[in-house]
Design a protein around this motif. Structure first.
Motif, PDB file in Angstrom:
ATOM      1  N   GLY A  88       0.822  -1.209   0.000  1.00 49.74           N
ATOM      2  CA  GLY A  88       0.000   0.000   0.000  1.00 49.74           C
ATOM      3  C   GLY A  88       0.847   1.247   0.000  1.00 49.74           C
ATOM      4  N   LEU A  89       1.903   1.227   0.814  1.00 46.40           N
ATOM      5  CA  LEU A  89       2.757   2.407   0.897  1.00 46.40           C
ATOM      6  C   LEU A  89       3.505   2.642  -0.409  1.00 46.40           C
ATOM      7  N   LEU A  90       3.899   1.551  -1.050  1.00 47.85           N
ATOM      8  CA  LEU A  90       4.580   1.692  -2.343  1.00 47.85           C
ATOM      9  C   LEU A  90       3.629   2.293  -3.362  1.00 47.85           C
ATOM     10  N   GLN A  91       2.362   1.860  -3.282  1.00 41.92           N
ATOM     11  CA  GLN A  91       1.379   2.417  -4.205  1.00 41.92           C
ATOM     12  C   GLN A  91       1.167   3.895  -3.916  1.00 41.92           C
ATOM     13  N   LEU A  92       1.170   4.223  -2.641  1.00 49.02           N
ATOM     14  CA  LEU A  92       1.039   5.625  -2.247  1.00 49.02           C
ATOM     15  C   LEU A  92       2.168   6.426  -2.881  1.00 49.02           C
ATOM     16  N   MET A  93       3.366   5.852  -2.787  1.00 46.46           N
ATOM     17  CA  MET A  93       4.522   6.537  -3.338  1.00 46.46           C
ATOM     18  C   MET A  93       4.367   6.744  -4.844  1.00 46.46           C
ATOM     19  N   ASP A  94       3.918   5.703  -5.542  1.00 49.46           N
ATOM     20  CA  ASP A  94       3.702   5.832  -6.986  1.00 49.46           C
ATOM     21  C   ASP A  94       2.687   6.914  -7.277  1.00 49.46           C
ATOM     22  N   GLY A  95       1.605   6.913  -6.462  1.00 50.35           N
ATOM     23  CA  GLY A  95       0.563   7.921  -6.658  1.00 50.35           C
ATOM     24  C   GLY A  95       1.123   9.320  -6.507  1.00 50.35           C
ATOM     25  N   LEU A  96       1.896   9.503  -5.438  1.00 58.61           N
ATOM     26  CA  LEU A  96       2.485  10.829  -5.201  1.00 58.61           C
ATOM     27  C   LEU A  96       3.401  11.201  -6.356  1.00 58.61           C
TER      28      LEU A  96
END
Lengths: 773, 181
Positions: A88-96
């Motif tokens: 989830g956090l990696l996805q957050l990072m991609d989103g950002l």
């Protein structure tokens, strides 16, 4: 929309924060309990959130906010950093990242919708007990205000107790006491203050000692330093005779050298800059491919020029993908093969002289050589007959051919047949080399050999059409001198095609003067000093004929304007030490322009070359010499140089033949009677002009010479074993399928002065020579 | 150089704008380059020839740590090459910097826009492409050059290389141009 200074600064800072976050996240998988890592990630996201609020990027703020909530819980230990959380956090990072990208390109945040991601992040916030989705929906609605309820959750949100304690411990302590809901602005201001403080603590020292510098400025500095070096050279020459200025110019000299080195260093970056992207790639790929992979990285501090680092990013990523997709097997296959179900992928960077070697090795299945053979035939890359003759090493080289892939099925990771040839092309473009080594069942190692810097390359300065040209040494394999009197016979013409027999094989020749001055008159042009530079360009071997050679130089490559680049022969220009300008020749384009192509014969020849080359890595190479009709081998590693001397220069101490090299005395071994033969009838008129060849070798601390009739070739030796006992045979080796004796350098008896093995050796022996005479 | 008329007498006319031009000589012809495009003047340079380069390339010179491509005005105009050192104007155009090789660089002249005339129609095609027009001085003409038109990236090698036939034609066409100068 043009970006203002503040936004740009924010973008750079946020990118750095996300890079840091990426590193930390992959580490977090290994050590989920590490509070320091979580703290780091939290600060990265927090800073982004704080600044976005200030700059008015609402979408970014909202997303960062959701992430911050989760990270806050992680920090307090309410949620553990398990795999879904990290994902989830990696996805957050991609989103950002994607929003930042959009801001950078378009100046706006874009219209993407992050609801799914935010929901996902919120679901992850559920500690041990599962969250009701209704609550999740509520949270989402309340989102912007949520974490700022620093003074405790509002009673009207039942779920908040599990969700909101993003704020530090103090907030939790205050939790039972419901406080007023703070407005987002105010709260985020508070939070930012806190985050900023934390950041200052952690990065304060780094920020004070480093400075962001534009690369174009660095390039400009590099150019100016080059200019300074030239001016210095001229000053040094002009002041050489003035004692008053000697000291000053000496100092100028030193300062310039130091300055140049510092500027070069400023362009260097550690390979960790690209290595740090790999854990994420490996993680994502191994998950989607169902592999278990442990990534090991070594030598991350090794430094490379920034532009080169950029250039190898893609090839390296490709190599890593290949290793995961084709190399490391699925866990069950590995278990069945008796291996650890978790595969190991090793990335290793190490500096070797003026090169940096980057290795990507896996302990996977290796390359199935038979399949390579089949595929190559199937795709028409080689004929079946040829394939039948090829040995393992030659076959491995085939994977670098365009259009090659052994993958049974095309996956979305790799296997489309645009793979290794792209890796090779990209690496060769920057003057590097790719080597591959594979053992079936044991794994594959791919080695990228990259020059330290692009800006400065070693080159040989050659002369032609009354001008100097620089020839990159990377492509140069050897030099052949053809004196004027031999030119007519040594350079042969086959219906207008000039050829030279290099160790018995045709070497196509390209005359540089004819190439550069097609209309020029070249009458009797071979009747002069000719130097053949044997070049290897993209697998094509040819000889470039030039009029003269100068010393090799480290040259600073300057780009050419488009008009001159379009000529296609020059890769740049440089200023030589004597302030003369020289064009840098591009061997690949010369081969192309002169029509040197790989004939089918050469292709196999090249394969054979590659084979001997790689063989050489394993077994020692020998210099094959002929001594009085017999062949003998001298270990190449011990050979210092080969001298052609007049027989009259051989002197004797007693019966021992010696050669006097500027006061250094060299014992000459003549077990083959080469000297004796040459000295047979000294009375003959040409006797003193006779030449003999002495191979100068290193033996322990001393140097010894070996008199030989001819030097034939360099070849890799093979081991020989005694029949029956299987004991390794000493003193002989298998060279070109012939049993050849190895010259025993240790057996050359020491000179009478042998006992004094000090640095005075040369001088004291000089005395002995006098005495002997 | 003689005191070439500068046109100050036209100052009172409202439409007149004054332009500072660096005067350049090639043989007996006077050319002018607006000084705002000139970065530097390098005297007595001997450019390094580049084999196989288009004919208009005068060679390479070392300029402030960079290697600068030069355009030979003589080659552009198909005049015979000149032995000995030449002067280089380092010019800035939108495509970057390049050098213009000329016989000699003279003084800076201030000319008035009122003295400007566009290229005459009888000028040959090649020269029409290279020249912007001319300023009428008191006793001579100053042909105006525009760095944008001389930028090696923009010069069309096909047009300038010309065939043998074209060259013969320009040879005859040069008459009026020479007289104009």
């Amino acid at each position: 929309m043009a970006l203002d200074e503040l936004t740009r600064e924010f973008l750079i800072e946020s990118q750095e924060g996300l890079d840091r976050m990426e590193r930390c996240l992959t580490e977090l998988e290994e050590r989920p309990e590490d509070a320091g890592l979580i703290g780091d990630i939290f600060r990265s996201v927090h800073t982004i959130k704080g600044t976005t609020g200030f700059l008015g990027f609402k979408r970014l703020e909202k997303l960062a906010h959701a992430g911050e909530n989760l990270l806050g819980l992680l920090r307090e230990g309410k949620v553990t950093a398990d795999r879904p959380t990290t994902t989830g956090l990696l996805q957050l990072m991609d989103g950002l990242r994607s929003i930042l990208k959009s801001i950078e390109v378009e100046g706006t945040e874009g219209d993407g919708e992050d609801t799914v991601l935010i929901e996902c992040l919120e679901e992850l916030q559920a500690p041990v007990h599962v969250h009701a989705s209704a609550a999740a929906g509520l949270i989402q609605e309340q989102h912007p205000a949520m974490p700022e309820t620093a003074h405790g959750p509002s009673p009207e949100h039942p779920s908040v107790e599990q969700v909101s304690p993003t704020a530090p411990v103090a907030a939790v302590a205050a939790a039972p006491k419901p406080g007023p809901d703070k407005g987002p602005e105010k709260a985020s201001g508070d939070a930012e203050g806190e985050g900023a403080k934390a950041r200052v603590q952690s990065t304060g020292t780094a920020a004070e000692s480093t400075l962001r510098v534009d690369v174009t400025l660095l390039n400009r500095m590099m150019n100016l330093v080059g200019e300074l070096v030239l001016t210095r050279n001229q000053v040094l020459q002009a002041t050489a005779n003035d004692p008053n200025l000697t000291l000053l110019s000496r100092r100028l000299d030193m300062v310039t050298a130091d300055l140049r080195e510092s500027v070069m260093k400023a362009r260097m970056q550690p390979v960790s800059n690209i290595f740090s992207k790999m854990p994420r790639i490996v993680r994502d790929l191994s998950q989607s491919l169902g592999r278990k992979v442990r990534l090991q990285m070594e030598g991350q501090e090794t430094e490379l020029d920034k532009s080169l680092l950029e250039a190898i990013k893609d090839p390296l990523t490709h190599a890593v993908r290949n290793s995961l997709d084709h190399g490391i097997e699925p866990p069950d296959v590995r278990l069945a093969a008796g291996k650890d179900p978790e595969g190991t992928l090793r990335l290793r960077a190490v500096q070797e002289g003026s090169h940096v070697v980057i290795e990507v090795s896996d302990d996977g299945a290796g390359i199935a050589v038979e399949r390579v053979r089949q595929k190559a035939i199937e795709r028409g890359l080689i004929t079946a007959e040829k394939a039948a003759y090829m040995v393992e090493r030659e076959l491995l080289q085939l994977v670098f051919l365009p259009g090659f892939s052994t993958a049974a099925a095309v996956t979305n990771v790799s296997g489309r047949g645009v793979g290794m040839d792209v890796v090779r092309t990209n690496v060769e473009k920057i003057g590097g080399k790719v080597e591959i080594d594979s053992r079936t069942g044991k794994g594959t190692t791919l080695r990228l050999r990259i020059p330290l810097t692009l800006a400065i390359i070693p080159a040989l300065i050659v002369h032609s059409v009354k001008q100097s040209f620089a020839l990159p040494q990377g492509a140069l394999s050897e030099l052949v001198h053809v004196p004027p009197e031999q030119a007519a016979t040594a350079i042969e013409w086959m219906e207008g095609a000039p050829l030279y027999r290099l160790r018995g094989k045709f070497l196509p020749l390209v005359f540089l003067d004819r190439l550069l001055m097609p209309k020029g008159a070249h009458k009797g042009s071979t009747e002069k000093e000719n130097f053949i530079a044997v070049l290897n360009a993209d697998g094509r071997q040819f000889g470039l004929v030039v009029d003269g050679l100068a010393d090799p130089e480290e040259i600073v490559v300057k780009p050419l304007s488009a008009v001159l680049k379009n000529i296609g022969l020059y890769s740049g220009a440089t200023v030589l030490g004597n302030a003369e300008l020289a064009l840098i020749l591009d061997p690949g384009s010369i081969a192309l322009k002169a029509g040197v192509t790989m004939s089918s014969d050469e292709k196999t020849g090249r394969g054979a070359d590659a084979e001997t080359e790689s063989e050489a890595a394993k077994s020692p190479e020998y210099l094959l010499v002929e001594v009085a009709d017999r062949q003998a081998a001298v270990p190449l590693a011990d050979v210092l140089r080969i001298e052609q001397v007049k027989i009259s220069r051989i002197e004797y101490i007693g019966y021992r033949p010696v050669l006097n090299f500027e006061g250094q005395l060299l014992p000459v071994e003549d077990s083959g009677g080469v000297l004796a033969a040459a000295q047979a009838d000294l009375e003959a008129p040409d006797a003193s002009e006779r030449q003999i060849i002495v191979v100068v070798c290193r033996e322990g601390n001393r140097h010894v010479g070996i008199a030989v009739s001819h030097v034939l070739d360099v070849a890799a030796g093979g081991d020989l074993f005694e029949a029956g006992t299987k004991a390794r045979a000493g003193g002989v080796t298998l060279l070109k399928n012939r049993v050849t004796g190895v010259v025993d350098l240790g057996g050359v008896p020491p000179l009478p002065v042998g006992e004094s093995e000090n640095s005075e050796w040369g001088q004291s022996t000089n005395g002995m020579v006098e005495a002997a005479r | 150089m003689s005191n070439i008329g500068v046109g100050f007498n036209r100052k009172e006319k409202a439409a007149a704008t004054l332009v500072e031009m660096c005067s350049v000589r090639l043989g007996t012809t006077l050319f002018g380059v607006p000084i705002k495009h000139i970065l530097e003047i390098v005297g007595g340079a001997r450019p390094q020839p580049v084999p196989l380069a288009p004919r208009f390339v005068g060679g390479l010179v070392h300029y402030r740590g960079d290697v600068l491509t030069t355009v030979s005005l003589r080659q552009l105009l198909d005049l015979p090459p000149r032995d000995g050192p030449q002067d280089i104007l380092v010019l800035e155009s939108s495509g970057g910097c390049f050098g213009l090789l000329v016989d000699s660089v003279g003084e800076v002249l201030t000319v008035s826009s009122l003295d400007y005339e566009p290229n005459p129609s009888i000028l040959d095609e090649r020269r029409r492409a290279l020249f912007v027009g001319a300023y009428k001085l008191k006793d001579s003409l100053m042909i105006m050059l525009d760095p944008e038109r001389l930028d090696p990236v923009r010069l069309d090698p096909v047009l300038l290389e010309g065939t043998q036939h074209d060259r013969a034609q320009t040879e005859t066409m040069r008459g009026p141009a020479a007289q104009a100068a």
